[in-house]
Design a protein around this motif. Structure first.
Motif, mmCIF file in Angstrom:
data_model
loop_
_atom_site.group_PDB
_atom_site.id
_atom_site.type_symbol
_atom_site.label_atom_id
_atom_site.label_comp_id
_atom_site.label_asym_id
_atom_site.label_seq_id
_atom_site.Cartn_x
_atom_site.Cartn_y
_atom_site.Cartn_z
ATOM 1 N N LEU A 95 0.695 -1.202 -0.077
ATOM 2 C CA LEU A 95 0.085 0.106 0.018
ATOM 3 C C LEU A 95 0.729 1.179 0.063
ATOM 4 O O LEU A 95 0.399 2.326 -0.686
ATOM 5 N N ALA A 96 1.908 1.166 0.645
ATOM 6 C CA ALA A 96 2.918 2.591 0.801
ATOM 7 C C ALA A 96 4.132 2.100 1.146
ATOM 8 O O ALA A 96 4.410 1.065 2.106
ATOM 9 N N TYR A 97 5.062 2.862 0.721
ATOM 10 C CA TYR A 97 6.561 2.602 0.832
ATOM 11 C C TYR A 97 7.218 3.908 0.982
ATOM 12 O O TYR A 97 7.030 4.941 0.255
ATOM 13 N N GLU A 98 8.255 4.050 2.198
ATOM 14 C CA GLU A 98 8.548 5.164 2.416
ATOM 15 C C GLU A 98 10.295 5.188 2.800
ATOM 16 O O GLU A 98 10.343 4.007 3.397
ATOM 17 N N GLU A 99 11.170 6.067 2.481
ATOM 18 C CA GLU A 99 12.455 6.150 2.879
ATOM 19 C C GLU A 99 12.511 7.139 4.166
ATOM 20 O O GLU A 99 11.946 8.155 3.969
ATOM 21 N N GLY A 100 13.506 6.740 5.102
ATOM 22 C CA GLY A 100 13.589 7.558 6.328
ATOM 23 C C GLY A 100 14.866 8.583 6.124
ATOM 24 O O GLY A 100 15.561 8.293 5.194
ATOM 25 N N ALA A 101 15.056 9.172 6.993
ATOM 26 C CA ALA A 101 16.368 9.980 7.189
ATOM 27 C C ALA A 101 17.599 9.460 7.315
ATOM 28 O O ALA A 101 18.519 9.855 6.894
ATOM 29 N N ALA A 102 17.465 8.069 7.774
ATOM 30 C CA ALA A 102 18.527 7.246 7.708
ATOM 31 C C ALA A 102 18.770 6.427 6.529
ATOM 32 O O ALA A 102 19.545 5.285 6.871
ATOM 33 N N THR A 103 18.279 6.548 5.500
ATOM 34 C CA THR A 103 18.287 5.979 4.418
ATOM 35 C C THR A 103 19.517 5.247 3.960
ATOM 36 O O THR A 103 19.373 4.049 3.353
ATOM 37 N N ALA A 104 20.575 6.184 4.356
ATOM 38 C CA ALA A 104 21.783 5.813 3.727
ATOM 39 C C ALA A 104 22.734 4.687 4.645
ATOM 40 O O ALA A 104 23.586 4.209 4.277
ATOM 41 N N ALA A 105 21.975 4.669 5.845
ATOM 42 C CA ALA A 105 22.739 3.554 6.859
ATOM 43 C C ALA A 105 22.390 2.327 6.570
ATOM 44 O O ALA A 105 21.449 1.866 5.924
ATOM 45 N N VAL A 106 23.436 1.465 7.113
ATOM 46 C CA VAL A 106 23.137 0.049 7.021
ATOM 47 C C VAL A 106 22.103 -0.369 8.094
ATOM 48 O O VAL A 106 22.443 -0.232 9.415
ATOM 49 N N PRO A 107 21.115 -0.888 7.805
ATOM 50 C CA PRO A 107 20.293 -1.538 8.804
ATOM 51 C C PRO A 107 20.609 -2.372 10.022
ATOM 52 O O PRO A 107 21.161 -3.496 9.476
ATOM 53 N N LYS A 108 20.396 -2.195 11.134
ATOM 54 C CA LYS A 108 20.748 -3.356 11.987
ATOM 55 C C LYS A 108 19.584 -4.046 12.607
ATOM 56 O O LYS A 108 19.716 -5.100 13.071
ATOM 57 N N ALA A 109 18.426 -3.612 12.611
ATOM 58 C CA ALA A 109 17.238 -4.152 13.069
ATOM 59 C C ALA A 109 16.037 -3.809 12.206
ATOM 60 O O ALA A 109 16.192 -3.041 11.414
ATOM 61 N N ALA A 110 14.967 -4.689 12.070
ATOM 62 C CA ALA A 110 13.883 -4.642 11.589
ATOM 63 C C ALA A 110 12.639 -5.117 12.342
ATOM 64 O O ALA A 110 12.831 -5.778 13.462
ATOM 65 N N SER A 145 13.599 2.757 6.407
ATOM 66 C CA SER A 145 12.524 2.857 5.554
ATOM 67 C C SER A 145 11.345 1.996 6.338
ATOM 68 O O SER A 145 11.479 1.467 7.405
ATOM 69 N N ALA A 146 10.274 2.307 5.707
ATOM 70 C CA ALA A 146 8.858 1.650 6.344
ATOM 71 C C ALA A 146 7.906 1.397 5.181
ATOM 72 O O ALA A 146 8.074 1.974 4.144
ATOM 73 N N MET A 147 7.148 0.230 5.273
ATOM 74 C CA MET A 147 6.015 -0.066 4.482
ATOM 75 C C MET A 147 5.066 -0.693 5.247
ATOM 76 O O MET A 147 5.093 -0.908 6.161
ATOM 77 N N VAL A 148 3.840 -0.756 4.251
ATOM 78 C CA VAL A 148 2.767 -1.263 4.878
ATOM 79 C C VAL A 148 2.084 -2.083 3.614
ATOM 80 O O VAL A 148 2.092 -1.601 2.597
ATOM 81 N N ALA A 149 1.656 -3.256 3.851
ATOM 82 C CA ALA A 149 1.118 -4.110 2.668
ATOM 83 C C ALA A 149 -0.095 -4.835 3.324
ATOM 84 O O ALA A 149 -0.197 -4.944 4.611
ATOM 85 N N VAL A 150 -0.734 -5.226 2.356
ATOM 86 C CA VAL A 150 -2.051 -6.038 2.681
ATOM 87 C C VAL A 150 -2.387 -7.374 2.015
ATOM 88 O O VAL A 150 -1.943 -7.350 0.739
ATOM 89 N N ASP A 151 -2.648 -8.398 2.813
ATOM 90 C CA ASP A 151 -3.000 -9.747 1.952
ATOM 91 C C ASP A 151 -4.435 -9.651 1.940
ATOM 92 O O ASP A 151 -5.333 -10.064 3.005
#
Length: 194
Positions: A95-110, A145-151
């Motif tokens: 439904l939606a996808y967004e990038e955050g201010a830390a988009t260039a960072a290597v993610p450590k957690a989800a 980043s963040a996203m939301v999706a639906v089944d």
């Protein structure tokens, strides 16, 4: 866009170093995979970050259905199925996808949070609310980043976010990110997807 995840739950005494080694040796194989926005190689360890289980649970965000199908019917997924048994693959439409201010960072957690959508819920309003929630999430400190999706088969929404620090103060299942393959992340359309 399509979101996809499978979970391989492992015994409580399983050596999770095996999963770390698997990702270290094979994670790079999808770094150039056509149609793949990103694959977050995720792991949970029992009694860490509130996890009740040991689990390997990669999360994918696909730019194209062709890329997703090439993966599912190709050698990578067949190898995983051979090693662990063929897992049930969860699949959602984004439904939606967004990038955050830390988009260039290597993610450590989800963080992943699932939400049932009751039958009387007005869908247009809910979709707009879910998209706005993804946009709010990426304004938080450390959001990659963040996203939301639906089944729509089960009417379940999934909220998924990547973070540049250990365990965000957000409700949901917390995963360690062992590697991020992101060959077409820059092509992922931002904002709402309808």
């Amino acid at each position: 866009m399509h979101a996809m995840q499978y979970e391989i739950t492992l015994p409580a005494d399983y050596d999770m170093g095996i999963i770390r080694h698997r990702v270290e040796s094979k994670g790079h194989l999808l770094d150039d995979f056509p149609g793949l926005g990103f694959k977050a190689y995720l792991m949970r360890e029992r009694d860490r970050d509130g996890s009740p289980v040991n689990q390997y649970a990669p999360f994918y965000l696909w730019n194209t259905a062709e890329g997703m199908n090439s993966f599912l019917w190709g050698p990578g997924f067949q190898g995983l199925s051979h090693d662990f048994g063929r897992p049930e693959v969860q699949h959602w439409t984004v439904l939606a996808y967004e990038e955050g201010a830390a988009t260039a960072a290597v993610p450590k957690a989800a963080v992943r949070r699932c939400q049932r959508i009751p039958a009387p819920t007005p869908l247009p309003e809910l979709a707009a609310e879910l998209a706005a929630e993804a946009a709010r999430s990426v304004r938080e400190d450390g959001a990659v980043s963040a996203m939301v999706a639906v089944d729509p088969r089960t009417w379940e929404a999934v909220h998924f976010s990547l973070w540049d620090h250990e365990a965000p103060a957000e409700a949901g299942d917390v995963f360690q990110v062992l590697h991020l393959s992101s060959p077409e992340r820059e092509k992922l359309p931002r904002g709402r997807q309808w």
